[in-house]
Write an enzyme that holds these catalytic residues in place. Sequence first.
Site, short mmCIF file in Angstrom:
data_model
loop_
_atom_site.label_atom_id
_atom_site.label_comp_id
_atom_site.label_asym_id
_atom_site.label_seq_id
_atom_site.Cartn_x
_atom_site.Cartn_y
_atom_site.Cartn_z
CD GLU A 1 11.43 12.29 11.17
OE1 GLU A 1 10.32 11.75 11.34
OE2 GLU A 1 12.38 11.72 10.61
CE LYS B 1 -1.69 2.79 2.90
NZ LYS B 1 -1.51 4.07 2.17
CB CYS C 1 13.93 8.57 8.25
SG CYS C 1 14.24 7.36 7.01
CD GLU D 1 13.44 3.83 8.23
OE1 GLU D 1 13.28 4.81 9.01
OE2 GLU D 1 13.59 3.93 7.00
N GLY E 1 7.33 4.95 8.25
CA GLY E 1 6.52 6.16 8.46
C GLY E 1 6.73 6.67 9.86
P1 ADP Z 1 3.74 10.67 7.20
O1 ADP Z 1 3.25 11.48 8.37
O2 ADP Z 1 5.16 10.86 6.93
O3 ADP Z 1 2.84 10.76 6.03
P2 ADP Z 1 2.56 8.23 8.05
O4 ADP Z 1 3.08 7.34 9.11
O5 ADP Z 1 1.31 8.98 8.33
O6 ADP Z 1 3.75 9.18 7.69
O7 ADP Z 1 2.34 7.45 6.68
C1 ADP Z 1 3.19 6.44 6.21
C2 ADP Z 1 2.32 5.38 5.56
O8 ADP Z 1 1.44 4.84 6.55
C3 ADP Z 1 1.42 5.86 4.44
O9 ADP Z 1 1.31 4.84 3.45
C4 ADP Z 1 0.09 6.05 5.13
O10 ADP Z 1 -1.03 5.94 4.26
C5 ADP Z 1 0.10 4.88 6.10
N1 ADP Z 1 -0.76 5.06 7.27
C6 ADP Z 1 -1.10 6.19 7.91
N2 ADP Z 1 -1.92 5.93 8.95
C7 ADP Z 1 -2.11 4.58 8.98
C8 ADP Z 1 -2.84 3.68 9.82
N3 ADP Z 1 -3.55 4.12 10.86
N4 ADP Z 1 -2.78 2.36 9.56
C9 ADP Z 1 -2.05 1.91 8.53
N5 ADP Z 1 -1.36 2.70 7.69
C10 ADP Z 1 -1.37 4.02 7.90
#
Ligand code: ADP
Length: 503
Positions: A397, A187, A296, A262, A240
């Site tokens: 960050e 995804k 990162c 990570e 993320g």
């Molecule tokens: P950023 O703030 O850098 O966008 P995120 O951690 O929000 O980092 O996003 C990284 C990835 O995690 C993206 O693919 C996002 O769609 C996904 N993501 C965000 N929230 C969730 C969640 N609650 N469950 C699973 N995946 C998520």
Amino acid sequence: MEFNQTKETGVTEIYTQDKLYIRGQWVAPIDGEQNESIDPSTGKVWARVAFAGVRDIDSAVSAAQEALAGPWSRWSPAQRAALLRRIGALFEAHAERLAELESRDNGMLLRDALANIRVQAQYYYYFAGMADKLEGRTIPIEDGMLAYTTRVPVGVVGAIVPWNVPLLTMTWKLAPALAAGCTVVVKTAEQTPVSAYEFARLLETCDVPPGVINIVSGIGPTVGARLVAHPGVSKISFTGEHRTAQEIMRTGAVNLKRYSFECGGKSPHIIFDDADLAHAINAATHSSFAVCGQSCALGSRLLVQRSVYTQVAEELARRAGRIRVGMPKDAAAQMGPQAHAEQLSKTLRYIDIAKGEGATLLAGGARISEGDLGAGYFVAPTVFANVDNKMRVAREEIFGPVVSVIPFDDEEEAIAIANDTDYGLTAGLWSQNIGRAHRVASRIQAGTVWINTYRYIRWAIPYGGFKMSGLGRENGMEAVDAYLQTRSTVVNLTGNYPDMYAN
Ligand code: ADP
């Protein structure tokens, strides 16, 4: 899938992909939607792509489960290795196109994107080499008993990918997962869905068994969360924010999922006064502003020994001021835009916070609003001096081109400041004293420590975080362990089993 340059007008048409890649086919979303992607260098829509809904995730997971039980499970390790080599070759043969799409989608400089895409071939080749070396052990236990271990795939993997380097972070998950024999649902991040769809299109030439690799995009908190909650998914590999990782841990508890995380960093980059300052400053400039600060591994806390502090801070500010910020396609540009509007706001917010906390602004400190760049999400490379490690700008960050320069007096203080953070992904240090360099490196709480270099990341070197920066390691030999589980088989060679209840 269209992405045409019209010769007459020079107008670039909208890139479209209205389907999801599931079970080796392009399928219309069941309950997903069509979404727009913004080019961050212009602030304009440049692509329209399909987003999965919850039922699409269910379908992708079913496809991956069926593939796991299908012919793929009988592929020899050598066949899996050959598949990985075919996939790696895609990154060499189609680097220009993938780089162009990724650069449009997230604003990475085109030349950086090209280098980043090309190198991904090495990751697949490296894990191809590992696919037929995933050996178990025989365990000497006692006469008449044979015990051995085999290493089997962990199952269906949900690979959740961020927006800063979409294909690379996908590759870091996909290559070891396939080497191990897992099947995968990727995804991508909602802000940067395009390059992975293009990769899926290229996969059609690689003879991937249907369902072994499924690629969708979709909204994190709903669609990503469904992938995490799905009982058919055995493992989540995620890059993320640590807050998202915490949420994933809670949601994935439903079937005790395995995790590789990570997350972010607030990495200390330490310059001692016995360093080769010219090279240290080169590295400090790059570690502050690479990928527009959206890495990162950024050395976002530059710790400088007091006797050279002013010299380093002023030179860094001078370098920041001369960085050519420009359009990603412009060969002369040295830094591009922030990848999306939300990140732009976040960076600008932290610049205000730092000013409010009393840090001294030496360079940048604002959005670039004039000329061609005004419509995009460009921020001037920003240097803050006299930062105290307690300030938010040093603790949180930012993920933008903002570096905090922090003074220290001696080794002990450098180590104390370096470790005074919730994160622990990477660190760097510059010293010509070999004893000091190793002594300090051994005391820094970070998954990677660079000595007299910075941001040296390769397929064969384990990468991952201490503390809140993550769980497990990507790259290197141990990366594949995260996609395997051990089965112990115990054989009675004697043909006897005593009656425990004999009278
Ligand atoms: P950023 O703030 O850098 O966008 P995120 O951690 O929000 O980092 O996003 C990284 C990835 O995690 C993206 O693919 C996002 O769609 C996904 N993501 C965000 N929230 C969730 C969640 N609650 N469950 C699973 N995946 C998520």
